[in-house]
Enzyme design. Sequence first.
Site, PDB file in Angstrom:
ATOM      1  N   GLY A  57      -4.621   2.614   7.754  1.00  0.00           N
ATOM      2  CA  GLY A  57      -3.367   2.686   7.015  1.00  0.00           C
ATOM      3  C   GLY A  57      -3.600   1.974   5.702  1.00  0.00           C
ATOM      4  O   GLY A  57      -4.506   1.163   5.600  1.00  0.00           O
ATOM      5  N   CYS A  58      -2.839   2.259   4.668  1.00  0.00           N
ATOM      6  CA  CYS A  58      -3.243   1.749   3.369  1.00  0.00           C
ATOM      7  C   CYS A  58      -2.131   1.771   2.335  1.00  0.00           C
ATOM      8  O   CYS A  58      -1.041   2.239   2.585  1.00  0.00           O
ATOM      9  CB  CYS A  58      -4.380   2.584   2.805  1.00  0.00           C
ATOM     10  SG  CYS A  58      -5.737   2.784   3.920  1.00  0.00           S
ATOM     11  N   ALA A  59      -2.486   1.241   1.140  1.00  0.00           N
ATOM     12  CA  ALA A  59      -1.639   1.358  -0.037  1.00  0.00           C
ATOM     13  C   ALA A  59      -2.386   2.183  -1.069  1.00  0.00           C
ATOM     14  O   ALA A  59      -3.593   2.016  -1.230  1.00  0.00           O
ATOM     15  CB  ALA A  59      -1.359  -0.017  -0.615  1.00  0.00           C
TER      16      ALA A  59
END
Lengths: 151, 381, 509
Positions: B25-27
């Site tokens: 998961g990330c930005a």
Amino acid sequence: MKKIYIKEEYCIGCRLCEIYCQVKHSKSKKIIKAFKTELDMVPMVTVEEIGHHSFAVQCRHCPDAPCVDACISGAMSKNEKSGVVTCDDQKCVGCWSCIMVCPYGVIKRKLGEKKIASKCDLCQDELEPVCVKNCPNEALVLAEEEEKDES
Amino acid sequence: MGEKLEIMERMTRKEYSTRFRIPSGCAVFGVVNQKGMRFSGQTVLEGITMMHDRSNGLGGGFAAYGIYPRFAQEWAFHLIYEDRIAQQQAEDLLGQNFEILLSEEIPTDGSIRLDQPPLNYRYFLRCQKNMGKHEQDFIVNLVMNINSNIRGAFVVSSGKNMGIFKGVGYPEDIGRYYRIQEYEGYLWTSHGRFPTNSAGWWGGAHPFGLLNWSVVHNGEISSYGSNKRFVNDFGYKCTLSTDTEVIAYLFDLLVRREKIDLRLLHLILAAPLWEEIERLAPDIRKVVTALRTVYGPALLNGPFNIIIGHNDFMYALNDRIKLRPMVAARHQDYMYVSSEEAAIRKVCPSPSLVWRPEGGQPVIGRVSIPRKAKLNQKAGV
Amino acid sequence: MALKPRQTDFEVVRDQDKCISCQVCLRQCSNDVHEYDSDQDIIYSDNSQCVGCHRCESLCPTGAMKIKQSESEFRQNFNWSPAHIKNIYKQADSGGVLLTGMGADRPYPIYWDHILFNAAQVTNPSIDPLREPMEIKTFIGNKSDVVGVDIDQGETFNMKLKQDISPQLVLSTPILFSAMSFGSISFNACASLARAARQFGTFYNTGEGGMHKDLEIYASNTIVQVASGRFGVDIDYLKRAAAIEIKIGQGAKPGIGGHLPAEKVTEEVSNARMIPQGTDAISPAPHHDIYSIEDLMQLIYALKEATDYQKPVGVKVSAVHNVAPIASGIVRAGADFVTIDGLRGGTGAAPQAIRDNIGIPIELALASVDTRLREEGIRHKASVIAAGSIRSSADIVKAIALGADAVYIGSAALLALGCNLCQKCYTGKCNWGIATQDPYLTKRLNPNIGTRRLENLLRGWSLEIKEMLGGAGINAIESLRGNREHLRGIGIGEKELAVLGIKHAGEAW
């Protein structure tokens, strides 16, 4: 009115309709007990068979039922609302006029002490006549005339 | 844990971390000036820093376009090495295939404490012979060759007038480590990573790059196996086991090789539902049906928010049922795409337009550099 | 008459307390097992004639009957199984080839049962197919076209396809009905398949039986077969069909032709097959105009020419050891789809020795074909249809994840129609009205019921496929295709894992 229609191309001649009809109109309503103890049972539906052709026939509940006209005691009557033709056991005197006039030969003599005509009553207390319900190949259908070929 | 350490001792970090596919998961954050005006990396650094909590310190990175105007027409390669042997082998290979115009260590800020930084080098290269239209395929093959055959070496980026800076750490630390605020580009993308696996390898951080493509991605592609096998059919080897890698290959395949119009790309990657397709006008329906039928294996399934960087455009896309956040904004010549709106407001407090793109609807920020600026670029100003 | 060692396979157990001598059993048995003694009002059964089809048991109104495996045992021997012994007795008796029906019935490993599918947790949301879109629409055909699009640059964004892509069969679910000929199965069985295919949006396959004129209305849901006997093939047959399948082989009997005995070639069968009534219908083992791959290519293109390149033309082969390169050759020869029929695929009649010993399981064949086509970069040029004992929706999900575009179901469809896998199809005495042409038996299958049951099966399996897809966080079937990352082996060795191209359970991505 809803009647039983015959799909003879699917009648497999198993005669389960006859068996279930007898049970339905037996005293015990239990299949094994009825067959082993009630020896006066007569099916009101009959499978006619020749070669691989077969079909189960029962009262057509004719609009102008000749059996009603012929009945001398007023036992045979057609319900105006439902159209179902029934025989009142209490009034039947066993003259067999109905049997003689029935064009389909579907009125039978009830076995037993008293002479009574016996015929299909469309299992009025069931959602569906037991012969229709128990036909394993849907060769009998309960339908309005115009719906009879819809499947 | 003991066994893991032992495994890591026997393998290079690259070998260890590319054994598995790592969901994360990330930005993501991207900004482009559509007139091609260059601006400092400070903007993108501030934007991604706002979303600190979407990362866990196991990866951060930046892709920057327009940062090497002096070498705008040459291949700019960023490589990382786990040791000097790898460097020697890679440089030998580069030397055999290119005229090396400049080779230098990428400047870094040594005061930033990071987990085992590798050696960081960049090269400006010119092909020794004119290969015409096959030049890009040649570069792709060479990059694949280095990445799969040279132990401990990895090509981080391989485009022109662009570069990728990435590593293991929070994006703000990685950015300052590479001193990106000192570069000026017209298009920036960045990424903060939250992998569900503790393997930390600098090459495994985002963005992933190939030729001029860079990919940052928040999500997990549940169609990975199908996509991988599809690109395999066309000669791409997925050596890193990452979603971004396969996405980059899909873009290269569809846009560069199959020449799919950018405006149609989302009809493949995030194809509309069949019931939506049924409702389209007959001509359009035929096109969309054909695209979805022929390129079915290229459908990206599962939650994702991707930003693709390229010299000519920034392309952002959400999965078709929008299972990941994405906000876009526009202000003057700037276009922003981000996981969270706060990051955009941090660098552009009052954008003239903010919107949440629907699932499967692309946001395309094309760069049209005015002619004069282009000439200046060519002249190496 | 010389003494014959006799062994019965089944035992008819009748509970006399429950039996009402209604004779339903007697009337339903085409093997003359039951006999009514009116003097005693008792029904006797001759176990030796029983084939274990369970028709009598299913129709007995009192539950008085049970068909059991015969308890009479041979002297135990670890080498000589009862099956071997009985077969020797039968052949010593008849001197003939032992025939059988349906698919291989030997304890070979079933790899579907050694493969596990995946689901999403945390990092990827699973999807509820009852609330969110879940797409299983499937396209069968060549997908190697370049999609050229003219885009109107004007104010209204309009676009047009420059050239149509190759013809595709569009399936609402990745399930088709396998080739089963009219002749091997009854008209009512064919009609049930055709109608269910139409109503559910998929296809049935004529096998080598030709197209009965009453089923021509279902032509747009019909894949017609062109097999070695060319029965029923003429230009109208080809033009009417939705797709054409050249049958080279069948999983139950690789390398073997077909033989429909004269007594089954009734007037109707003879019309559909375009052969004289009452003659044997013999399909040669090979096509006598296909002795090599280039000959196959000629037939593929002859059929494409004949149908103006308007419909997919595929090729069906049995899964033999060399199936991967064969499939590759077929794709290169221009087939739009390749059907691979595995070891356990069914048949109406095959020599038992062939059915049980020739070919390889579909799981391994499918994996190796898909891998080979990928390696050669031609996987997208043709669809792959897997066949040969697909038993459940889970088998389908695994098959698609291994690389199949769709699956054919034959035995499963017959089971839905009532088949009890008695394996006596070749006798023509099917008590369930499926594998017979006897009018007394064929009417036992009411196509209205058959259609409904087949549709129910397709619906149930489709829902389950959607559930499994959603669980894995996938909302379109194309994202499952060839996605072996979602499969894990369980209890199988390195070599099998390698052929299947999957990891073992417990290994993460």
